[in-house]
Design a protein around this motif. Structure first.
Motif, PDB file in Angstrom:
ATOM      1  N   GLU A  89      61.207  11.623  -3.106  1.00 43.34           N
ATOM      2  CA  GLU A  89      62.250  12.018  -2.165  1.00 43.34           C
ATOM      3  C   GLU A  89      62.541  10.953  -1.110  1.00 43.34           C
ATOM      4  OE1 GLU A  89      60.589  15.550  -0.549  1.00 43.34           O
ATOM      5  OE2 GLU A  89      61.327  16.848  -2.164  1.00 43.34           O
ATOM      6  N   THR A  90      61.694   9.952  -0.998  1.00 42.91           N
ATOM      7  CA  THR A  90      61.871   8.982   0.081  1.00 42.91           C
ATOM      8  C   THR A  90      61.333   7.621  -0.334  1.00 42.91           C
ATOM      9  OG1 THR A  90      61.421   8.559   2.415  1.00 42.91           O
ATOM     10  CG2 THR A  90      59.666   9.561   1.126  1.00 42.91           C
ATOM     11  N   ALA A  95      59.768   6.476   4.845  1.00 44.76           N
ATOM     12  CA  ALA A  95      58.679   7.398   5.174  1.00 44.76           C
ATOM     13  C   ALA A  95      57.879   6.883   6.369  1.00 44.76           C
ATOM     14  CB  ALA A  95      57.771   7.581   3.966  1.00 44.76           C
ATOM     15  N   GLN A  96      57.586   5.592   6.390  1.00 44.21           N
ATOM     16  CA  GLN A  96      56.839   5.015   7.508  1.00 44.21           C
ATOM     17  C   GLN A  96      57.599   5.194   8.821  1.00 44.21           C
ATOM     18  OE1 GLN A  96      55.971   0.916   6.423  1.00 44.21           O
ATOM     19  NE2 GLN A  96      55.396   1.559   4.356  1.00 44.21           N
ATOM     20  N   THR A  97      58.913   4.970   8.784  1.00 45.52           N
ATOM     21  CA  THR A  97      59.724   5.094   9.994  1.00 45.52           C
ATOM     22  C   THR A  97      59.815   6.544  10.459  1.00 45.52           C
ATOM     23  OG1 THR A  97      61.047   3.193   9.249  1.00 45.52           O
ATOM     24  CG2 THR A  97      61.948   4.523  11.033  1.00 45.52           C
ATOM     25  N   LEU A  98      59.964   7.464   9.518  1.00 44.79           N
ATOM     26  CA  LEU A  98      60.023   8.878   9.881  1.00 44.79           C
ATOM     27  C   LEU A  98      58.747   9.325  10.580  1.00 44.79           C
ATOM     28  CD1 LEU A  98      61.755  10.505   6.766  1.00 44.79           C
ATOM     29  CD2 LEU A  98      62.718  10.239   9.059  1.00 44.79           C
ATOM     30  N   TRP A  99      57.593   8.868  10.081  1.00 47.61           N
ATOM     31  CA  TRP A  99      56.337   9.278  10.686  1.00 47.61           C
ATOM     32  C   TRP A  99      56.163   8.645  12.067  1.00 47.61           C
ATOM     33  CZ3 TRP A  99      53.323  12.894  11.420  1.00 47.61           C
ATOM     34  CH2 TRP A  99      52.034  12.733  11.927  1.00 47.61           C
ATOM     35  N   GLY A 166      74.274   4.266   0.011  1.00 47.23           N
ATOM     36  CA  GLY A 166      73.210   3.716   0.838  1.00 47.23           C
ATOM     37  C   GLY A 166      71.831   4.226   0.483  1.00 47.23           C
ATOM     38  N   PHE A 167      71.645   4.675  -0.747  1.00 49.31           N
ATOM     39  CA  PHE A 167      70.385   5.305  -1.161  1.00 49.31           C
ATOM     40  C   PHE A 167      69.181   4.441  -0.869  1.00 49.31           C
ATOM     41  CE2 PHE A 167      67.532   7.863  -3.509  1.00 49.31           C
ATOM     42  CZ  PHE A 167      66.769   7.039  -4.292  1.00 49.31           C
ATOM     43  N   ALA A 168      69.292   3.159  -1.131  1.00 50.28           N
ATOM     44  CA  ALA A 168      68.132   2.290  -0.936  1.00 50.28           C
ATOM     45  C   ALA A 168      68.436   1.125  -0.018  1.00 50.28           C
ATOM     46  CB  ALA A 168      67.626   1.781  -2.288  1.00 50.28           C
ATOM     47  N   LEU A 169      69.463   1.256   0.799  1.00 55.13           N
ATOM     48  CA  LEU A 169      69.732   0.234   1.794  1.00 55.13           C
ATOM     49  C   LEU A 169      69.037   0.627   3.085  1.00 55.13           C
ATOM     50  CD1 LEU A 169      73.515  -0.438   1.121  1.00 55.13           C
ATOM     51  CD2 LEU A 169      71.526  -1.555   0.114  1.00 55.13           C
ATOM     52  N   ALA A 170      68.644  -0.363   3.884  1.00 54.25           N
ATOM     53  CA  ALA A 170      67.845  -0.083   5.075  1.00 54.25           C
ATOM     54  C   ALA A 170      68.586   0.811   6.067  1.00 54.25           C
ATOM     55  CB  ALA A 170      67.438  -1.398   5.735  1.00 54.25           C
ATOM     56  N   THR A 171      69.923   0.747   6.072  1.00 54.34           N
ATOM     57  CA  THR A 171      70.687   1.572   7.004  1.00 54.34           C
ATOM     58  C   THR A 171      70.488   3.057   6.752  1.00 54.34           C
ATOM     59  OG1 THR A 171      72.559   1.184   5.525  1.00 54.34           O
ATOM     60  CG2 THR A 171      72.506  -0.096   7.538  1.00 54.34           C
ATOM     61  N   SER A 172      70.034   3.431   5.564  1.00 58.55           N
ATOM     62  CA  SER A 172      69.802   4.841   5.272  1.00 58.55           C
ATOM     63  C   SER A 172      68.664   5.411   6.104  1.00 58.55           C
ATOM     64  CB  SER A 172      69.489   5.027   3.776  1.00 58.55           C
ATOM     65  OG  SER A 172      68.261   4.397   3.437  1.00 58.55           O
ATOM     66  N   ILE A 173      67.825   4.547   6.685  1.00 60.64           N
ATOM     67  CA  ILE A 173      66.702   5.003   7.493  1.00 60.64           C
ATOM     68  C   ILE A 173      67.191   5.743   8.731  1.00 60.64           C
ATOM     69  CG2 ILE A 173      64.791   4.206   8.946  1.00 60.64           C
ATOM     70  CD1 ILE A 173      64.334   1.985   6.881  1.00 60.64           C
ATOM     71  N   GLY A 187      74.104   4.009  15.588  1.00 59.14           N
ATOM     72  CA  GLY A 187      72.920   3.165  15.536  1.00 59.14           C
ATOM     73  C   GLY A 187      73.182   1.899  14.761  1.00 59.14           C
ATOM     74  N   GLN A 188      72.277   0.966  14.872  1.00 63.50           N
ATOM     75  CA  GLN A 188      72.421  -0.283  14.136  1.00 63.50           C
ATOM     76  C   GLN A 188      71.068  -0.901  13.868  1.00 63.50           C
ATOM     77  OE1 GLN A 188      74.012  -0.351  17.547  1.00 63.50           O
ATOM     78  NE2 GLN A 188      71.873  -0.633  18.140  1.00 63.50           N
ATOM     79  N   LEU A 189      71.033  -1.731  12.833  1.00 59.16           N
ATOM     80  CA  LEU A 189      69.878  -2.567  12.545  1.00 59.16           C
ATOM     81  C   LEU A 189      70.200  -3.977  13.003  1.00 59.16           C
ATOM     82  CD1 LEU A 189      68.966  -1.361   8.938  1.00 59.16           C
ATOM     83  CD2 LEU A 189      68.060  -0.544  11.103  1.00 59.16           C
ATOM     84  N   VAL A 190      69.225  -4.624  13.615  1.00 59.97           N
ATOM     85  CA  VAL A 190      69.428  -5.948  14.191  1.00 59.97           C
ATOM     86  C   VAL A 190      68.560  -6.954  13.450  1.00 59.97           C
ATOM     87  CG1 VAL A 190      69.246  -7.344  16.288  1.00 59.97           C
ATOM     88  CG2 VAL A 190      69.885  -4.926  16.448  1.00 59.97           C
ATOM     89  N   ASP A 191      69.174  -8.025  12.969  1.00 58.45           N
ATOM     90  CA  ASP A 191      68.428  -9.088  12.299  1.00 58.45           C
ATOM     91  C   ASP A 191      68.473 -10.339  13.163  1.00 58.45           C
ATOM     92  OD1 ASP A 191      67.280 -10.996  10.736  1.00 58.45           O
ATOM     93  OD2 ASP A 191      68.583 -10.714   8.994  1.00 58.45           O
ATOM     94  N   ALA A 192      67.405 -10.576  13.896  1.00 55.75           N
ATOM     95  CA  ALA A 192      67.268 -11.799  14.685  1.00 55.75           C
ATOM     96  C   ALA A 192      65.984 -12.506  14.252  1.00 55.75           C
ATOM     97  CB  ALA A 192      67.240 -11.479  16.168  1.00 55.75           C
ATOM     98  N   ALA A 193      65.735 -12.464  12.935  1.00 53.91           N
ATOM     99  CA  ALA A 193      64.512 -13.043  12.349  1.00 53.91           C
ATOM    100  C   ALA A 193      63.286 -12.445  13.048  1.00 53.91           C
ATOM    101  CB  ALA A 193      64.544 -14.573  12.449  1.00 53.91           C
ATOM    102  N   CYS A 194      62.349 -13.285  13.468  1.00 55.47           N
ATOM    103  CA  CYS A 194      61.104 -12.772  14.043  1.00 55.47           C
ATOM    104  C   CYS A 194      61.291 -12.142  15.417  1.00 55.47           C
ATOM    105  CB  CYS A 194      60.069 -13.888  14.128  1.00 55.47           C
ATOM    106  SG  CYS A 194      59.577 -14.525  12.504  1.00 55.47           S
TER     107      CYS A 194
END
Length: 324
Positions: A89-90, A95-99, A166-173, A187-194
């Motif tokens: 189901e996930t 799953a890690q983020t939900l917890w 978006g089943f397996a794209l990170a934005t689905s989180i 919401g948004q995901l931010v990619d600024a490397a490290c």
């Protein structure tokens, strides 16, 4: 806006919740216990994660010797059990983020969530490990040249489902968090490397300071442990052949890892009025860009000094007593 107003604006963000998932630690308490005991979670990467048999002999493509701080299947099963979810189901990072989010929101009532304007800002460099979209596009391009038209059309329908839902794209989180906790908001995901998690936290603080949100979930998500990532870091000489020893003469490079940290942020005044437990206060975050520099792995001294200067400039008369 004068400097005094900027200082007043930028120093009042409260951390009202926090949660984490790291290798061998499913709670903040477990992670702190690891630190106190000096436990090392970096260990040989299991070949099964990449589809190879453990200890596979005679296969020149089978990778060997890679070290990482990973979350094993036993720990993943524990997380799924805590969430009362099934593996099918996930996805791992979801799953890690939900917890981690459930831990961060544990001190905030459902009624407070419902009446709050919520937003989400997470640092995340890659898509989900189960489905690397770039690799997916490459495969699609190759298949078009070698597979009969009728089969290709069927595959195209599958491709379109992945692309659109978006089943397996990170934005689905973020959508998964909203559904589980009945939350709304952009919401948004931010990619600024490290620097992704700190950049995401700076955006989260700005949203609260500008009055665009009342509660923001922020933090860092990292779960892409694909072999390509190890090979890429190794090719540019950034991957350690041993452990990772930051700021130590034994340092040979970075070691990869997976995990999640989620913080719940509020304006300090609101946190006090709501009688929420305050874990800490964010008084300033400073960021910068190197502009034109040699590479991602060679930041300029000027760019780093600018980030420090931006952070210190917002502190006003407050002083820094401790550096880590």
């Amino acid at each position: 806006m004068d400097k005094e107003s900027q200082v007043k604006l930028l120093q009042n963000i409260a951390i009202v919740g926090a949660g984490c998932v790291f290798s061998g630690a499913n709670t903040l308490e477990q992670f702190w216990e690891q630190i106190l005991k000096g436990e090392d979670s970096i260990r040989p990467m299991p070949m099964g994660r990449w589809g190879f048999c453990q200890g596979e002999v005679g296969n020149p493509e089978a990778p060997t010797g890679y070290q990482s701080s990973f979350i094993d299947n036993t720990q993943m099963q524990e997380i799924l059990g805590l969430l009362n979810l099934k593996k099918a189901e996930t996805k791992r990072l979801e799953a890690q983020t939900l917890w981690a989010a459930e831990q961060a929101l544990s001190g905030i009532s459902a009624s407070d969530l419902e009446k709050s304007r919520c937003e989400f800002s997470f640092g995340c460099m890659f898509s989900l490990e189960e489905f690397d979209y770039i690799q997916f596009q490459r495969l699609n391009s190759l298949l078009k040249d070698v597979i009969p038209v009728d089969i290709s059309q069927e595959l195209a329908e599958i491709f379109n489902r992945y692309e659109t839902n978006g089943f397996a794209l990170a934005t689905s989180i973020i959508d998964a968090i909203k559904k589980r906790f009945s939350m709304k908001g952009p919401g948004q995901l931010v990619d600024a490397a490290c620097a992704s998690s700190l950049a995401a936290m700076q955006i989260a603080c700005n949203k609260l300071q500008l009055g665009k949100a009342d509660l923001v979930l922020t933090g860092g998500l990292e779960g892409n442990m694909l072999l390509d990532s190890f090979l890429s870091f190794e090719e540019v000489g950034a991957l350690s052949s041993d452990k990772c020893f930051p700021f130590d003469k034994k340092h040979k490079g970075l070691a990869q890892g997976e995990g999640v940290v989620v913080f719940a942020l509020q304006r300090l005044d609101d946190a006090i009025k709501s009688n929420h437990k305050i874990l800490g206060v964010i008084r300033s975050i400073g960021g910068s860009s190197d502009g034109k520099s040699a590479s991602l792995f060679s930041p300029t001294a000027e760019g780093q000094l600018l980030a420090y200067s931006n952070a210190y400039s917002h502190l006003g008369s407050n002083r820094v007593d401790y550096l880590e």
